[in-house]
Write a protein that holds these residues in place. Structure first.
Motif, PDB file in Angstrom:
ATOM      1  N   ASP A  55       0.833  -1.214   0.000  1.00 14.08           N
ATOM      2  CA  ASP A  55       0.000   0.000   0.000  1.00 14.08           C
ATOM      3  C   ASP A  55       0.863   1.257   0.000  1.00 14.08           C
ATOM      4  O   ASP A  55       0.571   2.224  -0.711  1.00 14.08           O
ATOM      5  CB  ASP A  55      -0.934   0.010   1.212  1.00 14.08           C
ATOM      6  CG  ASP A  55      -2.061  -0.995   1.098  1.00 14.08           C
ATOM      7  OD1 ASP A  55      -2.308  -1.493  -0.026  1.00 14.08           O
ATOM      8  OD2 ASP A  55      -2.693  -1.286   2.131  1.00 14.08           O
ATOM      9  N   ALA A  56       1.927   1.250   0.809  1.00 13.59           N
ATOM     10  CA  ALA A  56       2.806   2.417   0.874  1.00 13.59           C
ATOM     11  C   ALA A  56       3.495   2.651  -0.466  1.00 13.59           C
ATOM     12  O   ALA A  56       3.616   3.805  -0.919  1.00 13.59           O
ATOM     13  CB  ALA A  56       3.840   2.239   1.976  1.00 13.59           C
ATOM     14  N   ALA A  57       3.928   1.593  -1.128  1.00 19.40           N
ATOM     15  CA  ALA A  57       4.580   1.738  -2.436  1.00 19.40           C
ATOM     16  C   ALA A  57       3.591   2.272  -3.465  1.00 19.40           C
ATOM     17  O   ALA A  57       3.931   3.139  -4.279  1.00 19.40           O
ATOM     18  CB  ALA A  57       5.147   0.398  -2.888  1.00 19.40           C
ATOM     19  N   ARG A  58       2.359   1.794  -3.427  1.00 22.03           N
ATOM     20  CA  ARG A  58       1.340   2.264  -4.362  1.00 22.03           C
ATOM     21  C   ARG A  58       1.032   3.743  -4.163  1.00 22.03           C
ATOM     22  O   ARG A  58       0.968   4.523  -5.117  1.00 22.03           O
ATOM     23  CB  ARG A  58       0.064   1.429  -4.176  1.00 22.03           C
ATOM     24  CG  ARG A  58      -0.502   0.919  -5.438  1.00 22.03           C
ATOM     25  CD  ARG A  58      -1.759   0.087  -5.278  1.00 22.03           C
ATOM     26  NE  ARG A  58      -2.123  -0.420  -3.968  1.00 22.03           N
ATOM     27  CZ  ARG A  58      -1.831  -1.637  -3.532  1.00 22.03           C
ATOM     28  NH1 ARG A  58      -1.138  -2.457  -4.282  1.00 22.03           N
ATOM     29  NH2 ARG A  58      -2.223  -2.031  -2.343  1.00 22.03           N
ATOM     30  N   VAL A  59       0.856   4.155  -2.930  1.00 20.77           N
ATOM     31  CA  VAL A  59       0.550   5.553  -2.626  1.00 20.77           C
ATOM     32  C   VAL A  59       1.727   6.454  -3.009  1.00 20.77           C
ATOM     33  O   VAL A  59       1.544   7.532  -3.596  1.00 20.77           O
ATOM     34  CB  VAL A  59       0.198   5.706  -1.122  1.00 20.77           C
ATOM     35  CG1 VAL A  59       0.157   7.151  -0.704  1.00 20.77           C
ATOM     36  CG2 VAL A  59      -1.122   5.030  -0.824  1.00 20.77           C
ATOM     37  N   ALA A  60       2.942   6.001  -2.709  1.00 17.76           N
ATOM     38  CA  ALA A  60       4.121   6.807  -3.021  1.00 17.76           C
ATOM     39  C   ALA A  60       4.345   6.904  -4.529  1.00 17.76           C
ATOM     40  O   ALA A  60       4.716   7.977  -5.037  1.00 17.76           O
ATOM     41  CB  ALA A  60       5.342   6.209  -2.348  1.00 17.76           C
ATOM     42  N   ALA A  61       4.105   5.828  -5.252  1.00 20.09           N
ATOM     43  CA  ALA A  61       4.255   5.877  -6.707  1.00 20.09           C
ATOM     44  C   ALA A  61       3.235   6.829  -7.319  1.00 20.09           C
ATOM     45  O   ALA A  61       3.546   7.577  -8.248  1.00 20.09           O
ATOM     46  CB  ALA A  61       4.107   4.483  -7.303  1.00 20.09           C
ATOM     47  N   ARG A  62       2.054   6.829  -6.783  1.00 19.07           N
ATOM     48  CA  ARG A  62       1.028   7.756  -7.277  1.00 19.07           C
ATOM     49  C   ARG A  62       1.428   9.199  -6.980  1.00 19.07           C
ATOM     50  O   ARG A  62       1.262  10.092  -7.818  1.00 19.07           O
ATOM     51  CB  ARG A  62      -0.325   7.438  -6.636  1.00 19.07           C
ATOM     52  CG  ARG A  62      -1.443   8.319  -7.089  1.00 19.07           C
ATOM     53  CD  ARG A  62      -1.794   8.048  -8.539  1.00 19.07           C
ATOM     54  NE  ARG A  62      -2.785   9.022  -8.961  1.00 19.07           N
ATOM     55  CZ  ARG A  62      -2.747   9.659 -10.115  1.00 19.07           C
ATOM     56  NH1 ARG A  62      -1.804   9.406 -10.984  1.00 19.07           N
ATOM     57  NH2 ARG A  62      -3.661  10.531 -10.428  1.00 19.07           N
ATOM     58  N   ALA A  63       1.969   9.455  -5.788  1.00 13.73           N
ATOM     59  CA  ALA A  63       2.414  10.807  -5.442  1.00 13.73           C
ATOM     60  C   ALA A  63       3.554  11.245  -6.361  1.00 13.73           C
ATOM     61  O   ALA A  63       3.595  12.399  -6.802  1.00 13.73           O
ATOM     62  CB  ALA A  63       2.856  10.863  -3.979  1.00 13.73           C
ATOM     63  N   ALA A  64       4.478  10.349  -6.661  1.00 15.76           N
ATOM     64  CA  ALA A  64       5.585  10.687  -7.558  1.00 15.76           C
ATOM     65  C   ALA A  64       5.076  10.918  -8.983  1.00 15.76           C
ATOM     66  O   ALA A  64       5.594  11.772  -9.699  1.00 15.76           O
ATOM     67  CB  ALA A  64       6.623   9.579  -7.541  1.00 15.76           C
ATOM     68  N   VAL A  80       2.309   5.754   5.529  1.00 20.00           N
ATOM     69  CA  VAL A  80       1.498   4.550   5.353  1.00 20.00           C
ATOM     70  C   VAL A  80       2.201   3.315   5.913  1.00 20.00           C
ATOM     71  O   VAL A  80       1.579   2.490   6.577  1.00 20.00           O
ATOM     72  CB  VAL A  80       1.160   4.338   3.857  1.00 20.00           C
ATOM     73  CG1 VAL A  80       0.417   3.035   3.636  1.00 20.00           C
ATOM     74  CG2 VAL A  80       0.347   5.506   3.332  1.00 20.00           C
ATOM     75  N   ALA A  81       3.503   3.185   5.660  1.00 28.65           N
ATOM     76  CA  ALA A  81       4.238   1.973   6.046  1.00 28.65           C
ATOM     77  C   ALA A  81       4.559   1.917   7.527  1.00 28.65           C
ATOM     78  O   ALA A  81       4.676   0.843   8.100  1.00 28.65           O
ATOM     79  CB  ALA A  81       5.520   1.865   5.240  1.00 28.65           C
ATOM     80  N   GLY A  82       4.742   3.052   8.156  1.00 27.42           N
ATOM     81  CA  GLY A  82       5.075   3.065   9.573  1.00 27.42           C
ATOM     82  C   GLY A  82       6.563   3.233   9.816  1.00 27.42           C
ATOM     83  O   GLY A  82       7.372   3.322   8.901  1.00 27.42           O
ATOM     84  N   GLY A 118       7.345  -4.178  -0.749  1.00 24.96           N
ATOM     85  CA  GLY A 118       6.351  -3.962  -1.789  1.00 24.96           C
ATOM     86  C   GLY A 118       6.893  -2.951  -2.774  1.00 24.96           C
ATOM     87  O   GLY A 118       7.685  -2.085  -2.413  1.00 24.96           O
ATOM     88  N   GLU A 119       6.508  -3.095  -4.015  1.00 27.71           N
ATOM     89  CA  GLU A 119       6.957  -2.132  -5.014  1.00 27.71           C
ATOM     90  C   GLU A 119       5.818  -1.814  -5.962  1.00 27.71           C
ATOM     91  O   GLU A 119       4.909  -2.618  -6.163  1.00 27.71           O
ATOM     92  CB  GLU A 119       8.184  -2.641  -5.759  1.00 27.71           C
ATOM     93  CG  GLU A 119       8.027  -3.963  -6.456  1.00 27.71           C
ATOM     94  CD  GLU A 119       9.336  -4.430  -7.039  1.00 27.71           C
ATOM     95  OE1 GLU A 119       9.432  -4.462  -8.278  1.00 27.71           O
ATOM     96  OE2 GLU A 119      10.247  -4.738  -6.266  1.00 27.71           O
ATOM     97  N   ALA A 120       5.901  -0.611  -6.503  1.00 29.35           N
ATOM     98  CA  ALA A 120       4.881  -0.143  -7.445  1.00 29.35           C
ATOM     99  C   ALA A 120       5.549   0.715  -8.504  1.00 29.35           C
ATOM    100  O   ALA A 120       6.526   1.408  -8.228  1.00 29.35           O
ATOM    101  CB  ALA A 120       3.804   0.642  -6.715  1.00 29.35           C
ATOM    102  N   VAL A 121       4.993   0.658  -9.710  1.00 29.17           N
ATOM    103  CA  VAL A 121       5.486   1.443 -10.826  1.00 29.17           C
ATOM    104  C   VAL A 121       4.318   2.270 -11.360  1.00 29.17           C
ATOM    105  O   VAL A 121       3.199   1.765 -11.469  1.00 29.17           O
ATOM    106  CB  VAL A 121       6.026   0.519 -11.942  1.00 29.17           C
ATOM    107  CG1 VAL A 121       6.495   1.333 -13.128  1.00 29.17           C
ATOM    108  CG2 VAL A 121       7.156  -0.342 -11.403  1.00 29.17           C
ATOM    109  N   ALA A 122       4.591   3.532 -11.645  1.00 27.59           N
ATOM    110  CA  ALA A 122       3.542   4.395 -12.171  1.00 27.59           C
ATOM    111  C   ALA A 122       4.116   5.243 -13.323  1.00 27.59           C
ATOM    112  O   ALA A 122       5.297   5.585 -13.317  1.00 27.59           O
ATOM    113  CB  ALA A 122       2.984   5.304 -11.084  1.00 27.59           C
TER     114      ALA A 122
END
Length: 126
Positions: A55-64, A80-82, A118-122
């Protein structure tokens, strides 16, 4: 001898020979039960940490992707991650990738090698 009871002599195979057997069985089984409980609780903590990291990776990728700078992206992911999470932001030409790693257990066990990531790409919006 009316009403008198006669008792058979008890030897080693009688009830007297089994005194303390339940205590001994409990002493043998209790560590196994505690170990199973620790494993189940660790698995539950790992699942929670994995969801928080994703979740933290998804939110951060969206912010970036919407143009936030790296400091704001890291702050968003950490919110989000703590505590104890590490955030890595990689910006490519049209893409941004965020990887978040979180310790599975916190507090005095946060130095343990168990970590969830966790990782996310946007796609970066113009």
């Amino acid at each position: 001898m009316t009403g008198a009871r006669t008792r058979a002599p008890r030897g080693r195979d009688g009830a007297e020979g089994e005194r303390g057997a339940v205590t001994a069985e409990l002493a043998v089984a209790l560590p196994a039960v505690v170990l199973v409980l620790v494993v189940v609780l660790t698995l539950a903590a790992a699942a929670g940490a994995q969801m928080r990291s994703a979740d933290a990776a998804r939110v951060a990728a969206r912010a970036a992707a919407i143009g936030e700078d790296d400091a704001a992206v890291r702050a968003t992911a950490l919110r989000v991650a703590g505590d104890g999470a590490t955030v890595d932001v990689s910006r490519g030409d049209p893409w941004v990738e965020v990887r978040v790693t979180t310790p599975v257990v916190g507090g005095w066990l946060s130095g343990s090698p168990l970590r969830a990531s966790g990782e996310a790409v946007a796609w970066v919006e113009p």
